[in-house]
Design an enzyme around this catalytic site. Structure first.
Site, PDB file in Angstrom:
ATOM      1  N   HIS A 244       0.756  -1.033  -0.151  1.00  9.44           N
ATOM      2  CA  HIS A 244       0.129  -0.181   0.126  1.00  9.44           C
ATOM      3  C   HIS A 244       0.897   1.273   0.151  1.00  9.44           C
ATOM      4  O   HIS A 244       1.958   1.204   0.458  1.00  9.44           O
ATOM      5  CB  HIS A 244      -0.843  -0.023   1.323  1.00  9.44           C
ATOM      6  CG  HIS A 244      -0.266  -0.136   2.312  1.00  9.44           C
ATOM      7  ND1 HIS A 244       0.182  -1.496   3.170  1.00  9.44           N
ATOM      8  CD2 HIS A 244       0.270   0.796   3.503  1.00  9.44           C
ATOM      9  CE1 HIS A 244       0.515  -1.511   4.109  1.00  9.44           C
ATOM     10  NE2 HIS A 244       0.804   0.021   4.491  1.00  9.44           N
TER      11      HIS A 244
ATOM     12  N   HIS B 187       0.892   5.239   1.128  1.00  7.72           N
ATOM     13  CA  HIS B 187       0.307   6.370   1.994  1.00  7.72           C
ATOM     14  C   HIS B 187       0.332   7.436   1.361  1.00  7.72           C
ATOM     15  O   HIS B 187       1.366   7.874   0.790  1.00  7.72           O
ATOM     16  CB  HIS B 187       1.165   6.266   3.456  1.00  7.72           C
ATOM     17  CG  HIS B 187       1.129   5.282   4.116  1.00  7.72           C
ATOM     18  ND1 HIS B 187       0.529   5.048   5.179  1.00  7.72           N
ATOM     19  CD2 HIS B 187       1.859   3.871   4.025  1.00  7.72           C
ATOM     20  CE1 HIS B 187       0.690   3.715   5.773  1.00  7.72           C
ATOM     21  NE2 HIS B 187       1.744   3.184   5.205  1.00  7.72           N
TER      22      HIS B 187
HETATM   23  P1  5GP Z   1       2.388   0.191   7.005  1.00 10.91           P
HETATM   24  O1  5GP Z   1       2.784   0.534   8.713  1.00 10.91           O
HETATM   25  O2  5GP Z   1       2.122  -1.046   6.831  1.00 10.91           O
HETATM   26  O3  5GP Z   1       2.873   0.879   6.112  1.00 10.91           O
HETATM   27  O4  5GP Z   1       0.794   1.005   7.031  1.00 10.91           O
HETATM   28  C1  5GP Z   1      -0.503   0.087   7.498  1.00 10.91           C
HETATM   29  C2  5GP Z   1      -1.751   1.119   7.842  1.00 10.91           C
HETATM   30  O5  5GP Z   1      -2.734   0.533   7.703  1.00 10.91           O
HETATM   31  C3  5GP Z   1      -1.111   1.640   9.122  1.00 10.91           C
HETATM   32  O6  5GP Z   1      -1.182   3.359   8.930  1.00 10.91           O
HETATM   33  C4  5GP Z   1      -2.790   1.379   9.798  1.00 10.91           C
HETATM   34  O7  5GP Z   1      -3.053   2.428  10.521  1.00 10.91           O
HETATM   35  C5  5GP Z   1      -3.599   1.126   8.629  1.00 10.91           C
HETATM   36  N1  5GP Z   1      -4.673   0.189   9.079  1.00 10.91           N
HETATM   37  C6  5GP Z   1      -4.200  -1.281   9.630  1.00 10.91           C
HETATM   38  N2  5GP Z   1      -5.416  -1.739   9.736  1.00 10.91           N
HETATM   39  C7  5GP Z   1      -6.500  -1.016   9.407  1.00 10.91           C
HETATM   40  C8  5GP Z   1      -7.979  -1.122   9.016  1.00 10.91           C
HETATM   41  O8  5GP Z   1      -8.594  -2.180   9.542  1.00 10.91           O
HETATM   42  N3  5GP Z   1      -8.675  -0.072   8.586  1.00 10.91           N
HETATM   43  C9  5GP Z   1      -7.960   1.165   7.943  1.00 10.91           C
HETATM   44  N4  5GP Z   1      -8.687   2.066   7.343  1.00 10.91           N
HETATM   45  N5  5GP Z   1      -6.517   1.250   8.304  1.00 10.91           N
HETATM   46  C10 5GP Z   1      -5.990   0.444   8.905  1.00 10.91           C
END
Ligand code: 5GP
Ligand code: ZN
Length: 142
Positions: free
Chosen positions: A102, A104
């Site tokens: 993903h 951001h």
């Molecule tokens: P990463 O740290 O893997 O780059 O980002 C994962 C992101 O997904 C985090 O910012 C976290 O807050 C978001 N996230 C995780 N679970 C969920 C969810 O169930 N719903 C939403 N809307 N965001 C989520």
């Protein structure tokens, strides 16, 4: 790769977990991050369980990179963000916590509390720097 049963983002794609959707098309979905660094923090995901940008099918990568600045501009126009950061955490050492690739989109405001900083390092010498660049160049231009 098909959607994966226990992946939280696959569950969102399947509609098993709700999300606040901001964009959707045939290939990608974008929704508000549940734990935002700033109001409006959005994540963009491929509608396919692919866990790393290193292996992400180009068709998804192209669409994500096309939409990321559009979402950033929409955030600027909608909540008066003054700019935005695009970032992607790849691998746990880089902060990846959800193993469904993903991007951001983080809207930025003057004086916000977001910290993206690191103490700059220095190369020992220009030779060391040039040697590293040469190695990378040879790999990438082979
Ligand atoms: P990463 O740290 O893997 O780059 O980002 C994962 C992101 O997904 C985090 O910012 C976290 O807050 C978001 N996230 C995780 N679970 C969920 C969810 O169930 N719903 C939403 N809307 N965001 C989520
Ligand atoms: Zn997934």
């Amino acid at each position: 790769m098909p959607l994966v049963k226990e992946c939280v983002f696959c569950k969102i794609i399947r509609g098993e977990i709700p999300c606040c959707k901001v964009y959707e098309d045939d290939l990608i979905l974008a929704f508000l991050d549940i734990a935002p660094f700033n109001i409006g923090h959005t994540v963009i995901i491929p509608k396919d369980h692919q866990n790393s940008i290193t292996t992400l099918d180009e068709i998804y990568a192209n669409r994500i990179i096309k939409m990321a600045p559009k979402i950033g501009v929409a955030l600027m126009r909608t909540i008066n963000a003054e700019g935005f950061n695009l970032f992607l955490n790849n691998g746990s050492v880089a902060g990846q916590t959800v193993w469904h690739c993903h991007m951001h989109v983080l809207p930025r405001f003057a004086g916000d509390k977001v910290v993206i900083s690191s103490e700059p390092m220095k190369y020992d010498s220009m030779d060391q720097m040039a040697e590293l660049a040469g190695k990378l160049f040879n790999k990438l231009n082979a």
